[in-house]
Scaffold this motif. Structure first.
Motif, mmCIF file in Angstrom:
data_model
loop_
_atom_site.group_PDB
_atom_site.id
_atom_site.type_symbol
_atom_site.label_atom_id
_atom_site.label_comp_id
_atom_site.label_asym_id
_atom_site.label_seq_id
_atom_site.Cartn_x
_atom_site.Cartn_y
_atom_site.Cartn_z
ATOM 1 N N GLU A 1 25.532 86.588 98.884
ATOM 2 C CA GLU A 1 26.853 86.476 99.700
ATOM 3 C C GLU A 1 27.414 87.964 100.112
ATOM 4 O OE1 GLU A 1 29.705 83.772 98.308
ATOM 5 O OE2 GLU A 1 31.090 84.975 99.350
ATOM 6 N N THR B 1 26.004 77.955 91.617
ATOM 7 C CA THR B 1 26.089 78.698 92.573
ATOM 8 C C THR B 1 26.815 80.096 91.817
ATOM 9 O OG1 THR B 1 27.968 77.294 93.237
ATOM 10 C CG2 THR B 1 26.185 77.402 94.573
ATOM 11 N N ASP B 2 27.375 79.822 90.570
ATOM 12 C CA ASP B 2 28.054 80.822 89.848
ATOM 13 C C ASP B 2 26.816 81.976 89.436
ATOM 14 O OD1 ASP B 2 27.003 79.341 88.180
ATOM 15 O OD2 ASP B 2 28.577 79.317 86.936
ATOM 16 N N ILE C 1 22.833 80.821 101.592
ATOM 17 C CA ILE C 1 24.083 81.221 101.716
ATOM 18 C C ILE C 1 24.212 80.684 103.394
ATOM 19 C CG2 ILE C 1 25.851 82.935 102.062
ATOM 20 C CD1 ILE C 1 25.044 82.729 99.091
ATOM 21 N N VAL D 1 18.720 82.570 98.632
ATOM 22 C CA VAL D 1 18.829 83.001 97.197
ATOM 23 C C VAL D 1 17.704 82.809 96.298
ATOM 24 C CG1 VAL D 1 20.319 82.759 95.273
ATOM 25 C CG2 VAL D 1 21.299 82.495 97.748
ATOM 26 N N GLU E 1 29.544 80.029 102.227
ATOM 27 C CA GLU E 1 29.511 79.161 101.257
ATOM 28 C C GLU E 1 28.062 79.086 100.643
ATOM 29 O OE1 GLU E 1 31.871 75.702 104.011
ATOM 30 O OE2 GLU E 1 29.616 75.905 104.253
ATOM 31 N N ARG E 2 27.950 78.647 99.453
ATOM 32 C CA ARG E 2 26.918 78.552 98.492
ATOM 33 C C ARG E 2 26.272 77.460 98.151
ATOM 34 N NH1 ARG E 2 29.108 82.752 93.585
ATOM 35 N NH2 ARG E 2 29.898 84.630 95.108
ATOM 36 N N TYR E 3 24.998 77.241 98.210
ATOM 37 C CA TYR E 3 24.648 75.798 97.828
ATOM 38 C C TYR E 3 23.199 76.163 96.955
ATOM 39 C CZ TYR E 3 27.660 74.223 101.690
ATOM 40 O OH TYR E 3 28.695 74.034 102.390
ATOM 41 N N ALA E 4 23.056 75.346 96.066
ATOM 42 C CA ALA E 4 22.009 75.477 94.934
ATOM 43 C C ALA E 4 21.224 74.120 95.166
ATOM 44 C CB ALA E 4 22.446 75.846 93.657
ATOM 45 N N GLY F 1 18.499 78.560 96.514
ATOM 46 C CA GLY F 1 19.504 78.130 97.137
ATOM 47 C C GLY F 1 19.719 78.900 98.553
ATOM 48 N N PHE G 1 23.499 84.591 93.633
ATOM 49 C CA PHE G 1 24.203 84.027 94.734
ATOM 50 C C PHE G 1 25.450 84.968 95.169
ATOM 51 C CE2 PHE G 1 22.159 79.845 93.409
ATOM 52 C CZ PHE G 1 22.383 79.360 94.506
#
Ligand SMILES: Cc1cc2nc3c(=O)[nH]c(=O)nc-3n(C[C@H](O)[C@H](O)[C@H](O)COP(=O)(O)OP(=O)(O)OC[C@H]3O[C@@H](n4cnc5c(N)ncnc54)[C@H](O)[C@@H]3O)c2cc1C
Length: 638
Positions: A480, A471-472, A205, A195, A215-218, A203, A476
């Motif tokens: 995704e 992650t909002d 995915i 991302v 899942e999302r990670y920043a 980040g 992201f």
């Protein structure tokens, strides 16, 4: 875009020391404010995550496996190089640097390689302190042995399980940080996209491989340590889970892929026995310390090896390369094995094998000593082939795809051209040029993770904007959605052919036309065949099951889909480089004696490719390579 290597100025042997001083630091109290994502927990990723955790950063470490301990690094057998000069045989940091530059056929950066040689000595101290059970001499000092491409003894080892023991060391350090709350491990997660926020890596995915959930990670920076892409060739010595997906998704987000055509073919593997084999097994290069490589003088001589008298054997490596003999580098040994097999002098049922013979060594030091050195390898060989090396005194071996020198382009700080995306270990292109010397991959992965990235990542964090990103953020959601779409497209095909069939067919094209030797016509054919097969894949692949579940076929399909796209790039790179160098042998460019013929005037550069779309031509960026400290010459091991 100009590729800036960011190699510091100054004398070769003080560049890294000075750079470490010049780089910014992050104060201890500020480190806990930074989140770092480490993707991959092999030697490169585990050592980086443990060290960054120890420094006080918040680290999230991801792996597709159930435990970091199962990473492919565990397979490494033979050893790890370091310029300790314990044998007092003339080794030095400069000699390790020189051997590595020459071994890589003058296609790597001098400054990176010198740094690698410098920190090699620290790696051994670090690992010994962690309790890695390196082999020792009678008096307790660490032992070492010789490896290809070197005339000194600098390879530290733990029987034939060096990678496993090093990984256990790194894993212990990692778990200490998990216990301290500095590192969180996310097992069974596959990174499927990078991302970018305002052009900066912020980040990833991932797909939870148990539940299928995305899942999302920043984070403030991403370290990609996901290993190499040798499994593009289907049959390789790599672990089944090694893949190009994470690196390729980064390439599709703008990171340049460097020198993808530099693939290493290892000379001592157990030959393929039939069409349905899914994996090849390495017999460590360390065996070439005591094993002598030969084929019968006459083609079609099918007598068992010990019935062929000395004067009817051709010890072709010793004959052609008297200085290095059986310890010539891998590219040279592999090509020569192919040549004698092409001449009809190969052995075994397929005629595509040569002998690695231990009779002399067993007579010289006894079977007991040989068993102590290589017992586990002989056992592995017997389990796979049914043949007992202690009885036959010789193994049958043949070259196989083993390692990749190509990877994502990085600067001296191990950062890709995408700000915030660092790449470590086999996943990056650095240090090994066109051919890696044996026992140098473990050295590089651990150098990157323990001793380089902790400094350069701090410098990056100290100077980056680091605006908080959640992650909002729409980036992201976009990434995704792209992953969701790709998965849905694959599941929707519902064709008739299995993913495995496609992967095997792709591997065959690559091995036959983009393998040990390459030519223009073959490469052009390979390009159109891979494209046709890719089209067929998207029309006729059958992926059973659903996305919201544990689904091995889907995992494999996603990786094979990436191999198709990446494979095309590899072929284009091989096509454009009309010189031979290291593992890239263009038949059109060879010396009168059949050795690789470089063209330094035209090709002394790193080829870094920019992705422009699946159907569009990639754009080539060149990073010129200059050699200020070594004389560039034709490689000779004679
Ligand atoms: C049989 C064999 C023997 C070898 N012996 C030697 C030797 O003796 N000496 C030597 O120097 N070198 C040796 N090598 C080479 C060396 O083992 C590798 O180059 C090195 O271990 C690579 O380490 P790495 O940390 O870069 O990657 P790996 O160890 O491959 O780790 C990659 C990690 O990334 C994870 N990963 C991959 N994709 C994803 C994704 N999409 N999402 C999340 N996680 C992902 C994996 O789960 C894994 O944790 C050998 C190689 C082989 C095949």
């Amino acid at each position: 875009m100009t590729l800036e290597s960011k190699v510091p100025a100054g004398p070769l042997d003080s560049k890294w020391q000075q750079h470490k001083f010049d780089m910014s630091l992050v104060a201890p109290a500020n480190r806990r404010k930074h989140n770092i994502i480490v993707v991959g927990t092999g030697l490169a990723g585990a050592s980086a995550a443990a060290t960054l955790g120890e420094l006080g950063y918040n680290v999230k470490a991801f792996t597709i496996l159930d435990s970091p301990r199962r990473s492919h690094s565990i397979a490494a057998q033979g050893g790890i190089n370091a310029a300790k000069n314990y044998k007092n045989d003339g080794d030095s940091v400069y000699r390790l640097f020189y051997d590595t530059i020459k071994g890589g056929d003058y296609r790597s950066r001098e400054a990176n390689v010198h740094r690698l040689a410098e920190v090699s000595v620290d790696i051994i101290d670090q690992c010994a302190a962690q309790g890695v059970p390196f082999a020792r001499e009678y008096g307790g000092t660490l032992s070492n042995r010789t490896f290809g491409g070197a005339q000194v003894s600098r390879t530290f080892y733990a029987r034939g399980q060096t990678g496993q023991q090093l990984l256990l060391g790194a894993y212990s350090s990692l778990i200490r940080q998990v216990d301290r709350g500095q590192v969180e491990i996310f097992a069974r997660r596959e990174m499927l996209d990078l991302v970018l926020v305002d052009g900066v890596a912020r980040g990833i995915i991932t797909r939870n491989l148990i539940t299928g959930e995305l899942e999302r990670y920043a984070a403030d920076t991403v370290l990609l340590c996901t290993g190499g892409y040798a499994n593009l060739y289907f049959l390789s010595t790599n672990a089944g889970n090694s893949n190009v997906t994470a690196a390729w998704r980064c390439a599709k987000r703008g990171a340049y892929m460097a020198n993808p055509c530099y693939v290493q073919i290892h000379p001592t593997c157990i030959p393929q026995s039939d069409e349905f084999q899914s994996k090849l097994t390495l017999m460590s290069e360390s065996l070439r310390n005591d094993g002598r490589v030969w084929v019968p003088m006459k083609s079609g001589d099918d007598r068992p090896p010990q019935q062929i008298p000395e004067d009817e054997r051709d010890y072709f490596l010793e004959r052609k390369y008297p200085s290095f003999g059986n310890l010539v580098p891998r590219d040279v040994a592999s090509r020569n094995a192919k040549t004698v097999s092409d001449e009809g002098r190969g052995v075994g049922s397929t005629g595509r094998a040569v002998y690695l013979d231990f009779s002399d060594a067993i007579d010289r030091v006894g079977a007991q000593v040989i068993a102590e050195r290589y017992g586990n390898l002989f056992q592995m060989y017997e389990r796979i082939t049914g043949d007992d090396v202690y009885v036959d005194k010789a193994m049958r071996i043949y070259p196989a795809i083993h390692y990749v020198m190509g990877g994502l382009w990085v600067d001296y700080n191990l950062m890709s051209n995408v700000p915030g995306l660092h790449v470590l270990g086999e996943a990056n292109f650095s240090d090994h040029g066109a051919n890696r010397l044996g026992a140098s991959a473990l050295m590089q992965g651990l150098a990157d993770g323990y001793f380089v990235a902790p400094y350069t990542v701090a410098d990056y964090l100290a100077n980056a904007k680091n605006d908080p990103v959640g992650t909002d953020h729409p980036a992201f959601a976009e990434a995704e959605e792209a992953v969701t779409d790709r998965i849905a497209r694959l599941l929707a095909v519902q064709g008739k052919r299995t993913v495995l069939e496609f992967h095997r067919d792709l591997g065959k094209i690559m091995w036959n036309k983009v393998g040990m030797s390459r030519n223009r016509a073959g490469l052009e054919e390979a390009l159109s065949e891979v494209r046709a097969l890719r089209d067929e894949f998207w029309r006729d692949v059958k992926v059973a099951g659903t996305a919201a579940d544990f689904n091995k076929t889907l995992e494999h399909a996603l990786r094979v889909a990436d191999y198709f796209e990446f494979g095309e790039l590899l072929i284009r790179d091989a096509l454009h480089r009309e010189e031979s160098c290291g593992g890239h042998f263009r038949e059109e460019s060879q010396t009168d004696e059949g050795e690789a013929q470089r063209d330094d005037d035209t090709y002394a550069y790193v080829a870094a490719w920019e992705y422009k779309g699946t159907e569009a031509d990639p754009v080539l960026h060149k990073e010129p390579l200059t050699f200020d400290f070594v004389e560039v010459k034709q490689r000779s091991y004679k």
